[in-house]
Design an enzyme around this catalytic site. Structure first.
Site, mmCIF file in Angstrom:
data_model
loop_
_atom_site.group_PDB
_atom_site.id
_atom_site.type_symbol
_atom_site.label_atom_id
_atom_site.label_comp_id
_atom_site.label_asym_id
_atom_site.label_seq_id
_atom_site.Cartn_x
_atom_site.Cartn_y
_atom_site.Cartn_z
ATOM 1 N NE ARG A 37 -67.585 -40.818 -43.523
ATOM 2 C CZ ARG A 37 -66.884 -39.778 -43.107
ATOM 3 N NH1 ARG A 37 -67.242 -39.130 -42.016
ATOM 4 N NH2 ARG A 37 -65.818 -39.383 -43.765
ATOM 5 C CE LYS A 200 -52.226 -25.840 -46.530
ATOM 6 N NZ LYS A 200 -52.129 -26.253 -45.126
ATOM 7 N N GLY A 356 -62.497 -36.096 -49.285
ATOM 8 C CA GLY A 356 -63.805 -35.572 -48.900
ATOM 9 C C GLY A 356 -64.369 -34.583 -49.899
ATOM 10 N N GLY A 379 -58.546 -39.055 -45.191
ATOM 11 C CA GLY A 379 -57.191 -39.151 -44.636
ATOM 12 C C GLY A 379 -56.609 -40.543 -44.775
HETATM 13 P P1 ADP Z 1 -59.922 -33.541 -51.016
HETATM 14 O O1 ADP Z 1 -60.766 -33.282 -49.782
HETATM 15 O O2 ADP Z 1 -60.732 -34.072 -52.152
HETATM 16 O O3 ADP Z 1 -58.698 -34.359 -50.718
HETATM 17 P P2 ADP Z 1 -58.500 -31.034 -50.724
HETATM 18 O O4 ADP Z 1 -59.011 -30.917 -49.318
HETATM 19 O O5 ADP Z 1 -57.063 -31.310 -50.927
HETATM 20 O O6 ADP Z 1 -59.389 -32.110 -51.538
HETATM 21 O O7 ADP Z 1 -58.793 -29.682 -51.510
HETATM 22 C C1 ADP Z 1 -60.063 -29.135 -51.653
HETATM 23 C C2 ADP Z 1 -60.066 -27.662 -51.478
HETATM 24 O O8 ADP Z 1 -59.157 -27.038 -52.376
HETATM 25 C C3 ADP Z 1 -61.416 -27.093 -51.785
HETATM 26 O O9 ADP Z 1 -61.922 -26.460 -50.638
HETATM 27 C C4 ADP Z 1 -61.173 -26.081 -52.899
HETATM 28 O O10 ADP Z 1 -61.918 -24.906 -52.784
HETATM 29 C C5 ADP Z 1 -59.698 -25.787 -52.738
HETATM 30 N N1 ADP Z 1 -59.114 -25.310 -54.001
HETATM 31 C C6 ADP Z 1 -59.070 -25.931 -55.179
HETATM 32 N N2 ADP Z 1 -58.494 -25.163 -56.125
HETATM 33 C C7 ADP Z 1 -58.165 -24.000 -55.525
HETATM 34 C C8 ADP Z 1 -57.536 -22.780 -55.971
HETATM 35 N N3 ADP Z 1 -57.131 -22.639 -57.229
HETATM 36 N N4 ADP Z 1 -57.354 -21.803 -55.055
HETATM 37 C C9 ADP Z 1 -57.749 -21.953 -53.782
HETATM 38 N N5 ADP Z 1 -58.334 -23.074 -53.306
HETATM 39 C C10 ADP Z 1 -58.541 -24.085 -54.161
HETATM 40 MG MG MG Z 2 -60.511 -31.845 -48.160
#
Ligand code: ADP
Ligand code: MG
Length: 399
Positions: A37, A200, A356, A379
């Site tokens: 960063r 999610k 992230g 975010g």
């Molecule tokens: P980003 O930070 O890139 O936006 P998210 O925070 O939405 O991504 O999601 C990342 C998290 O989702 C990770 O901690 C990962 O372990 C979890 N994850 C991905 N696939 C699964 C799964 N099939 N079951 C449970 N957790 C999952």
């Molecule tokens: Mg995340």
């Protein structure tokens, strides 16, 4: 988005410029664990140095909740910044008040002053007018925002301060973020492939709906896939599912069909009984998920399908890992797609990655330098891609 003025529009020489950056780096006992960063803000700082500004830099760090907490002091960043810039950086132990004002007035042209954590005052997150005005006293009417990662927050150093300066402009990192995120939100060259995963559906509904309008294919993975699979009547075992989002998932599937966007779901997966390193795993089709098992990664057939789509892409946007990539043996799907995206980029596709955990996965795969743009704001990038206006961008001066 370029109706906003940028740092290039400002007269800088000999004037104190307030620069809001995102130096919210991971610290462990005062040690900086990842300085990306800080590096991301260097182009703007160097530009301001070259143009003879007197640079007053401010950031938040962690969540000290409006109180002084030395765990979250920005002081350790002074040295790192000094090394990276190869010039002296002064530090003010308070982000407002007499000492900060004095130090800002003692700056020479191209001098740099770093302020203590903005969030040591409750006025920062409350976007308090009095606090904003005090911050504005540290500059000569010019403000630059390069903290894209904080642009979705209506805080004093992001929004309030802009009312007390003559010109509020975007820094180069902010411009770059808006340029690339603007590209994937618009009508970029097709085939345009969106890869979405992560924990999610509910975190990303607006992003899905917005990008479905313009992308050619949307490839879904991660835990989010199971809400879609269950909505289609498939067995999901103990996989993470948002049961209150099943109707929504159905509606999204219908609307993808109407919009001529192909929404692809996993056909196979890596399943386990526990989310634990070294646990027993099986690969099975999504039609045969055993009752007591959960899906923790996309399977090899899905990797192959998705990689084929990515190979032909001209534009790619990726957010959200395909599995629990933090834990072996559930990282393969995510890493494979990271390689596929890097390969497509080498062949001329434009790739943008945000989030992230997705950015961490890119680093883990070792392909970060082959990505066209890696967003610094988790975010903020999701809010922007979901079609929301970001208060920190709205507050900048119009051309
Ligand atoms: P980003 O930070 O890139 O936006 P998210 O925070 O939405 O991504 O999601 C990342 C998290 O989702 C990770 O901690 C990962 O372990 C979890 N994850 C991905 N696939 C699964 C799964 N099939 N079951 C449970 N957790 C999952
Ligand atoms: Mg995340």
């Amino acid at each position: 988005m370029f109706y906003k003025i940028t740092i290039d529009d400002l007269t800088l020489r000999g004037r104190r410029m307030f620069l809001r950056v995102d130096f919210n780096v991971p610290l462990e006992g005062g040690r900086i664990m990842d300085d990306s960063r800080i590096r991301a803000a260097l182009p703007t700082i160097r530009l301001a140095v070259t143009r003879g500004a007197r640079i007053v830099i401010a950031s938040h760090l962690g969540r000290p909740n409006g109180k002084v907490d030395m765990k979250f002091s920005l002081r350790p960043i002074t040295r790192r910044l000094q090394e990276l810039l190869e010039r002296p950086v002064d530090f003010a132990v308070d982000c407002i008040g007499t000492e900060a004002i004095q130090k800002s007035k003692q700056l020479n042209d191209a001098g740099v002053l770093l302020l203590e954590n903005l969030r040591f005052y409750p006025g920062e997150e409350a976007n308090e007018s009095g606090f904003s005005q005090k911050l504005a006293q540290l500059c000569d009417g010019i403000y630059v925002n390069d903290a894209f990662g904080a642009a979705h927050r209506a805080h004093a150093s992001v929004v309030g301060i802009t009312k007390f300066v003559r010109q509020a402009a975007a820094g180069t990192l902010m411009q770059k973020e808006l340029q690339y995120l603007g590209m994937v939100m618009g009508a970029p060259p097709k085939p345009y492939i969106v890869v979405l995963g992560g924990a999610k559906v509910s975190d990303k509904i607006e992003v899905i709906q917005n990008l479905l309008r313009t992308c050619s294919h949307m490839l879904i993975g991660g835990a989010m896939a199971y809400t879609f699979l269950k909505a289609q009547g498939l067995p999901v075992g103990k996989s993470l599912v948002e049961d209150d989002k099943l109707d929504l998932a159905k509606r999204i599937l219908d609307s993808a069909a109407e919009k001529n966007c192909r929404l692809l779901l996993p056909v196979d997966q890596v399943v386990a009984k526990e989310m634990r390193k070294g646990t027993e795993v099986k690969i099975c089709s999504v039609r045969e998920t055993p009752d007591d098992w959960m899906g923790l990664d996309i399977g090899p057939a899905t990797v192959e399908n998705y990689s084929k789509e990515l190979a032909g892409a001209r534009t790619i946007f990726w957010n959200g890992p395909m599995g629990v990539f933090e834990i072996t043996p559930f990282e393969r799907g995510t890493l494979s797609l990271a390689y596929a995206i890097a390969e497509a980029t080498k062949r001329g596709a434009a790739s943008v990655v945000g989030g992230g955990d997705s950015v961490a996965a890119l680093h883990k795969a070792g392909v970060s330098e082959h990505i066209t743009h890696i967003s610094t704001g988790g975010g903020a990038s999701l809010e922007l891609l979901g079609g929301r206006t970001l208060p920190g961008i709205e507050a900048l001066s119009n051309h």
